[in-house]
Design an enzyme around this catalytic site. Structure first.
Site, mmCIF file in Angstrom:
data_model
loop_
_atom_site.group_PDB
_atom_site.id
_atom_site.type_symbol
_atom_site.label_atom_id
_atom_site.label_comp_id
_atom_site.label_asym_id
_atom_site.label_seq_id
_atom_site.Cartn_x
_atom_site.Cartn_y
_atom_site.Cartn_z
ATOM 1 N N GLU A 86 -2.059 -9.008 2.888
ATOM 2 C CA GLU A 86 -2.494 -9.576 4.235
ATOM 3 C C GLU A 86 -4.139 -9.796 4.484
ATOM 4 O OE1 GLU A 86 -2.336 -5.146 4.908
ATOM 5 O OE2 GLU A 86 -1.280 -6.546 3.769
ATOM 6 N N CYS B 5 0.835 -1.113 0.010
ATOM 7 C CA CYS B 5 0.039 -0.044 -0.122
ATOM 8 C C CYS B 5 0.955 1.244 0.013
ATOM 9 C CB CYS B 5 -0.825 0.174 1.151
ATOM 10 S SG CYS B 5 -2.377 1.214 0.815
ATOM 11 N N HIS C 134 -3.765 -4.896 -0.324
ATOM 12 C CA HIS C 134 -3.258 -5.573 0.869
ATOM 13 C C HIS C 134 -3.079 -7.022 0.662
ATOM 14 C CE1 HIS C 134 -3.215 -1.737 3.404
ATOM 15 N NE2 HIS C 134 -3.998 -1.516 2.530
#
Length: 215
Positions: free
Chosen positions: A197, A87, A195
């Protein structure tokens, strides 16, 4: 193998660490550590720079950690260890960011970070949600990950994106009323605007590829 996730008070560190630990289970990573210690970064086999918020704030936070930019530069640019920006961690790779004025970036990827400009006025900023990726070129971090129509989805939340000056640095894009940079890479440096994650199957596959990557 050790992975250093840089803590500079500007990232989703817990989620990034947990996702990396999960991806590392079967790949022999001995240690995933969240750290603000430049010496730990210097000894890491791989480095991850998350980032959430405004470009200028993230750059100021990174500069506020004594010796961190120097340690990152040494281990990544001089020693060639694999690096992943996430990001705003991707955006900081640029030469400069144009959010609320001009802020110098790390300059590892030529280009500027500018505001998203959808052609459809109904599309709101920030761009937030799930999108598929369109590959601009092949890259080891996307190996085995279905992209394009019918591909896996990545999670985005951002108002700005990096426009690389060199087309060869662009790895993947997505569409949000215009073409948006989703991933860039040069040599041993890579970054995702989305992202990983938070991107479930796609994200875990990309993180596993990062752990296997030998640029």
């Amino acid at each position: 193998m050790s992975v250093a996730i840089i803590d500079y008070n500007s990232g989703n560190l817990h989620s990034a660490a947990k996702a990396m630990e999960r991806a590392a289970l079967d790949l022999g990573a001995e240690r995933v550590v969240v750290t603000s210690d430049p010496e730990i970064v210097r000894t890491a086999d791989r480095v991850v720079l998350p980032g959430v918020g405004a470009f200028a704030d993230c750059r100021a936070g990174l500069d506020a950690v004594p010796g961190m930019v120097e340690a990152m530069t040494e281990v990544v640019k001089e020693r060639g260890r694999p690096f992943l920006g996430i990001c705003v961690g991707l955006q900081l790779l640029a030469e400069r960011g144009l959010e609320h004025g001009v802020t110098e970036g790390l300059g590892w990827i030529r280009g500027e970070v500018e505001r998203i400009a959808p052609t459809d006025p109904e599309l709101k900023i920030p761009h937030m949600g799930w999108n598929t990726l369109q590959t601009a070129r092949e890259h080891p971090l996307l190996a085995g990950i279905p992209t394009g129509e019918g591909g896996l989805h990545a999670y985005f939340v951002h108002s700005y994106h990096l426009k690389p000056a060199d087309g060869i640095d662009l790895v993947a894009t997505t569409d949000y009323g215009s073409t948006i940079t989703a991933m860039v890479a040069r040599d041993n440096v890579a970054g995702t605007q989305f992202h990983p994650e938070k991107s479930q199957r796609l994200g875990l596959a990309l993180l596993a590829n990062f752990l296997k990557w030998h640029p």
